[in-house]
Design a protein around this motif. Sequence first.
Motif, PDB file in Angstrom:
ATOM      1  N   GLN A 258       0.970  -1.118   0.112  1.00  0.00           N
ATOM      2  CA  GLN A 258       0.139   0.018   0.178  1.00  0.00           C
ATOM      3  C   GLN A 258       0.942   1.294   0.138  1.00  0.00           C
ATOM      4  O   GLN A 258       2.156   1.319   0.128  1.00  0.00           O
ATOM      5  N   LEU A 259       0.248   2.349  -0.381  1.00  0.00           N
ATOM      6  CA  LEU A 259       1.058   3.707  -0.482  1.00  0.00           C
ATOM      7  C   LEU A 259       1.309   4.057   0.947  1.00  0.00           C
ATOM      8  O   LEU A 259       0.250   3.964   1.981  1.00  0.00           O
ATOM      9  N   GLY A 260       2.552   4.656   1.203  1.00  0.00           N
ATOM     10  CA  GLY A 260       2.909   5.344   2.343  1.00  0.00           C
ATOM     11  C   GLY A 260       3.040   6.736   2.119  1.00  0.00           C
ATOM     12  O   GLY A 260       2.070   7.372   1.588  1.00  0.00           O
ATOM     13  N   ARG A 261       4.027   7.614   2.493  1.00  0.00           N
ATOM     14  CA  ARG A 261       4.136   8.846   2.562  1.00  0.00           C
ATOM     15  C   ARG A 261       4.312   9.257   1.018  1.00  0.00           C
ATOM     16  O   ARG A 261       4.845   8.480   0.444  1.00  0.00           O
ATOM     17  N   VAL A 262       3.912  10.726   0.917  1.00  0.00           N
ATOM     18  CA  VAL A 262       4.279  11.097  -0.427  1.00  0.00           C
ATOM     19  C   VAL A 262       5.764  11.502  -0.585  1.00  0.00           C
ATOM     20  O   VAL A 262       6.241  12.362   0.358  1.00  0.00           O
ATOM     21  N   LEU A 263       6.636  11.264  -1.439  1.00  0.00           N
ATOM     22  CA  LEU A 263       7.634  11.547  -1.587  1.00  0.00           C
ATOM     23  C   LEU A 263       7.979  12.788  -2.427  1.00  0.00           C
ATOM     24  O   LEU A 263       8.924  13.640  -2.316  1.00  0.00           O
ATOM     25  N   SER A 264       7.282  12.926  -3.412  1.00  0.00           N
ATOM     26  CA  SER A 264       7.328  13.907  -4.500  1.00  0.00           C
ATOM     27  C   SER A 264       6.186  14.268  -5.124  1.00  0.00           C
ATOM     28  O   SER A 264       5.333  13.235  -5.890  1.00  0.00           O
ATOM     29  N   LEU A 265       5.674  15.556  -5.664  1.00  0.00           N
ATOM     30  CA  LEU A 265       4.654  15.591  -6.794  1.00  0.00           C
ATOM     31  C   LEU A 265       5.030  16.884  -7.339  1.00  0.00           C
ATOM     32  O   LEU A 265       5.412  18.014  -6.633  1.00  0.00           O
ATOM     33  N   ASN A 266       5.278  16.855  -8.550  1.00  0.00           N
ATOM     34  CA  ASN A 266       5.824  17.911  -9.464  1.00  0.00           C
ATOM     35  C   ASN A 266       5.150  17.868 -10.829  1.00  0.00           C
ATOM     36  O   ASN A 266       4.590  16.964 -11.070  1.00  0.00           O
ATOM     37  N   THR A 267       5.086  19.062 -11.293  1.00  0.00           N
ATOM     38  CA  THR A 267       4.961  19.186 -12.855  1.00  0.00           C
ATOM     39  C   THR A 267       6.138  18.927 -13.744  1.00  0.00           C
ATOM     40  O   THR A 267       5.840  19.286 -14.726  1.00  0.00           O
ATOM     41  N   GLU A 268       7.056  18.691 -13.173  1.00  0.00           N
ATOM     42  CA  GLU A 268       8.287  18.341 -14.072  1.00  0.00           C
ATOM     43  C   GLU A 268       9.049  17.052 -13.444  1.00  0.00           C
ATOM     44  O   GLU A 268       9.164  16.889 -12.162  1.00  0.00           O
ATOM     45  N   ALA A 269       9.516  16.297 -14.558  1.00  0.00           N
ATOM     46  CA  ALA A 269       9.941  14.781 -13.812  1.00  0.00           C
ATOM     47  C   ALA A 269      11.015  15.337 -13.089  1.00  0.00           C
ATOM     48  O   ALA A 269      11.864  16.077 -13.605  1.00  0.00           O
ATOM     49  N   ASP A 270      11.318  14.676 -11.949  1.00  0.00           N
ATOM     50  CA  ASP A 270      12.381  14.552 -11.083  1.00  0.00           C
ATOM     51  C   ASP A 270      13.696  13.479 -11.462  1.00  0.00           C
ATOM     52  O   ASP A 270      14.515  13.323 -10.636  1.00  0.00           O
TER      53      ASP A 270
END
Length: 269
Positions: free
Chosen positions: A204-216
């Motif tokens: 299952q999903l845990g914490r959010v590591l990244s949310l962006n409009t550009e690929a990291d």
Amino acid sequence: MLFIIRPILVAGVLAVSGTAAPAQTRPDRPETPEVRTAATVQRSVQPDLATVTLQFTGEGATPAQAGSRLASRADSLRRALATLGIPRDSLVNRSRWYWWRGRIEVIAGPVKFAPRSTPGADPRFNYPAQDTTYRAHDAIEVRIHDVSRVGAVLDTALGRGITDISEVRFTATDVSAPQVEALREATVRARKQAEAIAAAGGLQLGRVLSLNTEADYASRYGWDDFALRGVTVSTAGAVGDGSPTVVVQPAVPVSVTVYGRWELIPKEP
């Protein structure tokens, strides 16, 4: 030697690698598996601005005469477009980089022979003289805020002998509202994809590591994705015999991509 298996799920692809257990954890190798997804949402908005570039010339026996005739054509065009409701500050002079001839072009004509001033001179030794014409270039970018008048602008230009007309570019100047809406939907889609991948892997999903409009992370081809794309589209008008030009204005696509990374953790019992 002890090997630790660390699975990483990337957009539904499970990559498993074995590495020797280091003394200290490397920052680019997480201790827990993660999943990365990307979702793109597109919205269509109506354009509120159309631009078209009109190019024309003026010719004369001297540079000054060519420039004067060019200025006269430009002024006549501005007055005609003003009758359509196009203000003068929406008619901008544009330089074109592909004018390799320069703003004033020299056109060499046929060579003529002028007689010598000396009476009784042999005509075989007359002075050669070349007839020269000068052509001045200009271009005006027409910015049309009432896009329903695009056809009338094209007809006005054609009526004044201007045939070098660019494609019509339609633009949506304010796309903030559809962008925000698309960002919300793309974020929800990216999370649902991650949840599906996690569930298929028994996690299952845990914490959010990244949310962006550009690929990291770099794409497989080394290109970067643009988060907000497509606020301008182009089209060309069709001219019929004796009929006004009809330009069908297309919707402007607004595309948003959201990239997300989530930690994967075991399912709660």
